[in-house]
Design a protein around this motif. Sequence first.
Motif, mmCIF file in Angstrom:
data_model
loop_
_atom_site.group_PDB
_atom_site.id
_atom_site.type_symbol
_atom_site.label_atom_id
_atom_site.label_comp_id
_atom_site.label_asym_id
_atom_site.label_seq_id
_atom_site.Cartn_x
_atom_site.Cartn_y
_atom_site.Cartn_z
ATOM 1 N N SER A 38 0.839 -1.199 0.000
ATOM 2 C CA SER A 38 0.000 0.000 0.000
ATOM 3 C C SER A 38 0.874 1.249 0.000
ATOM 4 C CB SER A 38 -0.916 0.011 1.224
ATOM 5 O OG SER A 38 -1.760 -1.118 1.253
ATOM 6 N N LYS A 39 0.285 2.343 -0.435
ATOM 7 C CA LYS A 39 0.995 3.614 -0.430
ATOM 8 C C LYS A 39 0.367 4.548 0.600
ATOM 9 C CE LYS A 39 2.602 3.451 -5.238
ATOM 10 N NZ LYS A 39 2.631 4.153 -6.548
ATOM 11 N N PHE A 40 1.180 5.003 1.540
ATOM 12 C CA PHE A 40 0.719 5.932 2.575
ATOM 13 C C PHE A 40 1.939 6.600 3.197
ATOM 14 C CE2 PHE A 40 1.299 1.720 4.316
ATOM 15 C CZ PHE A 40 2.034 1.926 5.471
ATOM 16 N N LYS A 41 1.706 7.713 3.858
ATOM 17 C CA LYS A 41 2.786 8.432 4.508
ATOM 18 C C LYS A 41 2.870 8.056 5.982
ATOM 19 C CE LYS A 41 2.719 12.511 1.491
ATOM 20 N NZ LYS A 41 2.546 13.993 1.428
ATOM 21 N N THR A 42 4.091 7.998 6.491
ATOM 22 C CA THR A 42 4.322 7.820 7.919
ATOM 23 C C THR A 42 4.990 9.072 8.468
ATOM 24 O OG1 THR A 42 6.416 6.698 7.438
ATOM 25 C CG2 THR A 42 4.479 5.303 7.791
ATOM 26 N N LEU A 43 5.038 9.185 9.769
ATOM 27 C CA LEU A 43 5.600 10.376 10.396
ATOM 28 C C LEU A 43 7.053 10.582 10.006
ATOM 29 C CD1 LEU A 43 4.035 9.890 13.943
ATOM 30 C CD2 LEU A 43 3.340 11.561 12.206
ATOM 31 N N GLU A 44 7.772 9.496 9.846
ATOM 32 C CA GLU A 44 9.155 9.536 9.388
ATOM 33 C C GLU A 44 9.276 8.615 8.180
ATOM 34 O OE1 GLU A 44 13.621 8.226 10.894
ATOM 35 O OE2 GLU A 44 12.067 8.683 12.384
ATOM 36 N N PRO A 45 9.694 9.133 7.031
ATOM 37 C CA PRO A 45 9.765 8.303 5.830
ATOM 38 C C PRO A 45 10.567 7.019 6.039
ATOM 39 C CG PRO A 45 10.101 10.598 5.256
ATOM 40 C CD PRO A 45 10.103 10.529 6.764
ATOM 41 N N GLY A 46 9.989 5.901 5.608
ATOM 42 C CA GLY A 46 10.677 4.628 5.707
ATOM 43 C C GLY A 46 10.600 3.959 7.055
ATOM 44 N N VAL A 47 9.897 4.602 8.008
ATOM 45 C CA VAL A 47 9.835 4.091 9.382
ATOM 46 C C VAL A 47 8.378 3.974 9.810
ATOM 47 C CG1 VAL A 47 10.447 4.526 11.796
ATOM 48 C CG2 VAL A 47 12.075 5.083 9.973
ATOM 49 N N LEU A 48 8.035 2.891 10.476
ATOM 50 C CA LEU A 48 6.723 2.746 11.113
ATOM 51 C C LEU A 48 6.924 2.886 12.613
ATOM 52 C CD1 LEU A 48 3.672 2.074 10.657
ATOM 53 C CD2 LEU A 48 4.267 -0.289 11.264
ATOM 54 N N LYS A 49 6.478 4.013 13.162
ATOM 55 C CA LYS A 49 6.622 4.255 14.597
ATOM 56 C C LYS A 49 5.461 3.592 15.335
ATOM 57 C CE LYS A 49 9.375 8.473 14.403
ATOM 58 N NZ LYS A 49 9.527 9.866 14.912
ATOM 59 N N HIS A 235 -4.377 4.667 15.141
ATOM 60 C CA HIS A 235 -3.327 5.235 14.302
ATOM 61 C C HIS A 235 -3.578 6.724 14.129
ATOM 62 C CE1 HIS A 235 -6.649 3.837 11.749
ATOM 63 N NE2 HIS A 235 -6.356 4.826 10.936
ATOM 64 N N THR A 236 -2.626 7.406 13.520
ATOM 65 C CA THR A 236 -2.737 8.854 13.383
ATOM 66 C C THR A 236 -4.009 9.236 12.632
ATOM 67 O OG1 THR A 236 -1.280 8.668 11.449
ATOM 68 C CG2 THR A 236 -0.280 9.385 13.531
ATOM 69 N N LYS A 237 -4.668 10.253 13.160
ATOM 70 C CA LYS A 237 -5.937 10.706 12.574
ATOM 71 C C LYS A 237 -5.670 11.516 11.311
ATOM 72 C CE LYS A 237 -10.411 12.516 14.103
ATOM 73 N NZ LYS A 237 -11.097 11.246 13.775
ATOM 74 N N ASP A 238 -6.684 11.622 10.465
ATOM 75 C CA ASP A 238 -6.597 12.398 9.224
ATOM 76 C C ASP A 238 -5.501 11.884 8.303
ATOM 77 O OD1 ASP A 238 -8.669 14.069 10.146
ATOM 78 O OD2 ASP A 238 -7.226 15.305 11.242
ATOM 79 N N ASN A 239 -5.334 10.569 8.297
ATOM 80 C CA ASN A 239 -4.407 9.910 7.372
ATOM 81 C C ASN A 239 -5.174 8.756 6.728
ATOM 82 O OD1 ASN A 239 -2.345 8.639 5.999
ATOM 83 N ND2 ASN A 239 -0.882 8.708 7.695
ATOM 84 N N PRO A 240 -6.108 9.075 5.819
ATOM 85 C CA PRO A 240 -6.982 8.035 5.254
ATOM 86 C C PRO A 240 -6.217 6.946 4.505
ATOM 87 C CG PRO A 240 -7.191 10.094 4.020
ATOM 88 C CD PRO A 240 -6.413 10.407 5.263
ATOM 89 N N GLU A 241 -5.063 7.295 3.939
ATOM 90 C CA GLU A 241 -4.270 6.276 3.250
ATOM 91 C C GLU A 241 -3.743 5.231 4.225
ATOM 92 O OE1 GLU A 241 -3.735 9.565 2.911
ATOM 93 O OE2 GLU A 241 -4.507 9.928 0.874
ATOM 94 N N LEU A 242 -3.350 5.676 5.426
ATOM 95 C CA LEU A 242 -2.883 4.727 6.441
ATOM 96 C C LEU A 242 -4.047 3.873 6.934
ATOM 97 C CD1 LEU A 242 -0.814 3.516 8.345
ATOM 98 C CD2 LEU A 242 -1.124 5.492 9.867
ATOM 99 N N THR A 243 -5.205 4.502 7.146
ATOM 100 C CA THR A 243 -6.385 3.735 7.545
ATOM 101 C C THR A 243 -6.701 2.660 6.518
ATOM 102 O OG1 THR A 243 -7.316 5.692 8.640
ATOM 103 C CG2 THR A 243 -8.832 3.889 8.174
#
Length: 282
Positions: A38-49, A235-243
Motif C-alpha cells: 500500500s501507499k501511505f505516509k508515515t511520520l518519518e519516511p521509511g519508518v513505522l513508529k 493510528h494517526t488521525k486524518d491519514n486516510p491512506e494509512l487507515t
Amino acid sequence: MTKTARSNALLSTFLSAGAVFLLAAGGASAQSDCTPVSKFKTLEPGVLKIVAPDMPPFFTYKDGVMGGFEGLFFTKFAKDNCLTPSVTVLPLGGVVESVRNRLADVGGAGLNPTPERGKVVGLTNPIYYNAAVFVGRNPDPELENYDGKVIGTVTGFNFNKELETWGKANLKVYDTADAAFADIKSGRLPVMLLGGLNALYRISLVPESGLSAVDANPNPVVTSFNKKGRTNVVHTKDNPELTEALNTAIASMRKDGTLAKILEEVKLPANVLIPAAEAGEN
C-alpha cells in the motif's frame, strides 16, 4: 471515590512462539528493492513508529523483537510495506495520547474502537473479541454486587470513566495490569476488571492460584459491558491512506489465514477472531 495505585514494577515479557513466527516472516526491515503493498505516509519516511504496552498476549518487545498478537501483526505490516519498525514501550494509558500527539503512527494493544477514541485517533475495522471480565477467586459477574467494595482496574481501559460515573465501588486504578494482577494473586485485591484474553493468559500461568474469570454482565451505566469487546489498531488521525492500508492488511490477513495463525502462535483461542462480514469487510 477513586484511589490511584502507582506501581514501579517491571512489565512482564511474553514471547512464546512469537519469535518463530517472526523468523518465518523474514524480519521487517525496509529494503531498497521492496515494493510496498500500500501507499501511505508515515511520520518519518521509511519508518513505522509503533507505541504499545508490554502486555502479553497482545504485545511484547524484547531484544528488538516484537511478540504477541499486535506485535506480530505490526511486524508483517511493516515488512509488507517496506518500513523499518521503531518501537516505544509505555503503559497502556499513554498509547492513545502518544498517537494523538503524533509521536507514533500506530498503537496497540487490545484497544477498543470507541467513539471517544475516534475523535482523536484513527480507527480500523475490528480484529478480535476481547470482552471485559471480572478476575478473582469466585468473582461475581454482576457489577451491582460490588457496591461498596474495592475493584481494581488499569489506566487506559475504556470502561473506567463509566465505572466512576456508576460510583458505587472504590476503584483502585493501577498503572499496569502486571501490578493489579500481582495484588489479585497475593490477595491484597479481591477482584479486578481486565480484558478477557489478558485474563485468560495470566490465569494460565498460575493454574494453582484458584483464580478465575467471568464475563461482566450487561449494565445500564457501564455500557461497555453490554457487548463483546472488539479490538482495533489506533493510528494517526486524518491519514486516510494509512487507515486504508491497515484495513487492507487486516482483511487480507483474515482471508488468507494469517490472523488465525498469529492467534495460534500466541496461544489464543481461534473463535475470538471476528468474522469478515461482522468486521465490515466484503
